[in-house]
Enzyme design. Structure first.
Site, PDB file in Angstrom:
ATOM      1  N   ASP A  39      34.362  46.747  33.147  1.00  0.00           N
ATOM      2  CA  ASP A  39      35.096  47.280  34.299  1.00  0.00           C
ATOM      3  C   ASP A  39      34.087  48.125  35.075  1.00  0.00           C
ATOM      4  OD1 ASP A  39      37.182  48.046  36.050  1.00  0.00           O
ATOM      5  OD2 ASP A  39      37.503  49.877  34.885  1.00  0.00           O
ATOM      6  N   GLU A  79      35.048  42.308  36.293  1.00  0.00           N
ATOM      7  CA  GLU A  79      35.999  42.321  37.400  1.00  0.00           C
ATOM      8  C   GLU A  79      35.288  42.066  38.725  1.00  0.00           C
ATOM      9  OE1 GLU A  79      39.496  45.186  39.233  1.00  0.00           O
ATOM     10  OE2 GLU A  79      38.605  45.665  37.295  1.00  0.00           O
ATOM     11  N   ASP A 131      39.403  53.144  31.858  1.00  0.00           N
ATOM     12  CA  ASP A 131      38.240  52.283  32.113  1.00  0.00           C
ATOM     13  C   ASP A 131      37.958  51.366  30.926  1.00  0.00           C
ATOM     14  OD1 ASP A 131      37.404  53.290  34.780  1.00  0.00           O
ATOM     15  OD2 ASP A 131      37.121  55.162  33.685  1.00  0.00           O
TER      16      ASP A 131
END
Length: 180
Positions: free
Chosen positions: A7, A66, A138
């Site tokens: 992430d 991502e 996170d």
């Protein structure tokens, strides 16, 4: 198979590692890479080195990260893209294939709802991996990215790549789903 989920973030980059055997998921490790309050190059270097170290220490077979979303603030979007690039470089330098998923695909694959909240993501990741405590947001997003890749993320990517052929048959991929 071991999957590393990332992430990306300029201040905090989350990572999560799972082992996958058939339909079984097993938690390996998770955490964050925090960058110092410093110039951009130093922060990007910290992300690259951190991801490289994680790859070296945990020897994942695949990775998932991502995709950048377009933020209201274009400068923030550019900075996030640079942080993401540093993380991807760390993955590629470690010889890993890199799969990319949108936040919508991630939430749909993990929670079943593309507009899920951070809290809902954390709860589902905790349940899916049978964790004793809830990971930070996170780390949870990074673990979710690995779960997304393990459970249908490949299908979502494949469907997206088939879009031109599907269009000829009157079908399309919308929000990670095949629709007529």
């Amino acid at each position: 198979m071991r999957i590393l989920g990332i992430d990306p973030g300029l201040r905090v980059t989350g990572f999560g590692i799972i082992d996958v055997s058939g339909h079984r998921l097993a938690y390996v490790a998770s955490g964050v890479i925090r960058t110092p309050t410093a110039d951009l190059a130093t922060r990007l270097g910290t992300i690259f080195q951190g991801v490289s170290t994680i790859v070296r220490e945990h020897a994942p077979d695949q990775s998932a990260i991502e995709k950048v979303f377009v933020n209201v603030n274009p400068q923030s979007t550019l900075l996030l893209g640079q942080a993401r690039g540093a993380a991807i470089c760390g993955l590629v330098a470690g010889g890993l294939p890199v799969a990319e998923y949108t936040a919508l695909q991630l939430k749909q694959a993990v929670v079943g709802y593309g507009r899920a909240t951070k809290t809902q993501m954390q709860e589902m990741v905790t349940r899916l991996l049978n964790l004793s405590g809830q990971p930070g947001s996170d780390a949870a997003d990074a673990l979710g990215m690995a779960i997304c890749h393990a459970h249908g993320g490949n299908t979502l990517s494949t469907l997206g790549g088939l879009a031109p052929a599907l269009a000829k048959k009157g079908l399309r991929v919308r929000r990670g789903r095949l629709v007529g």
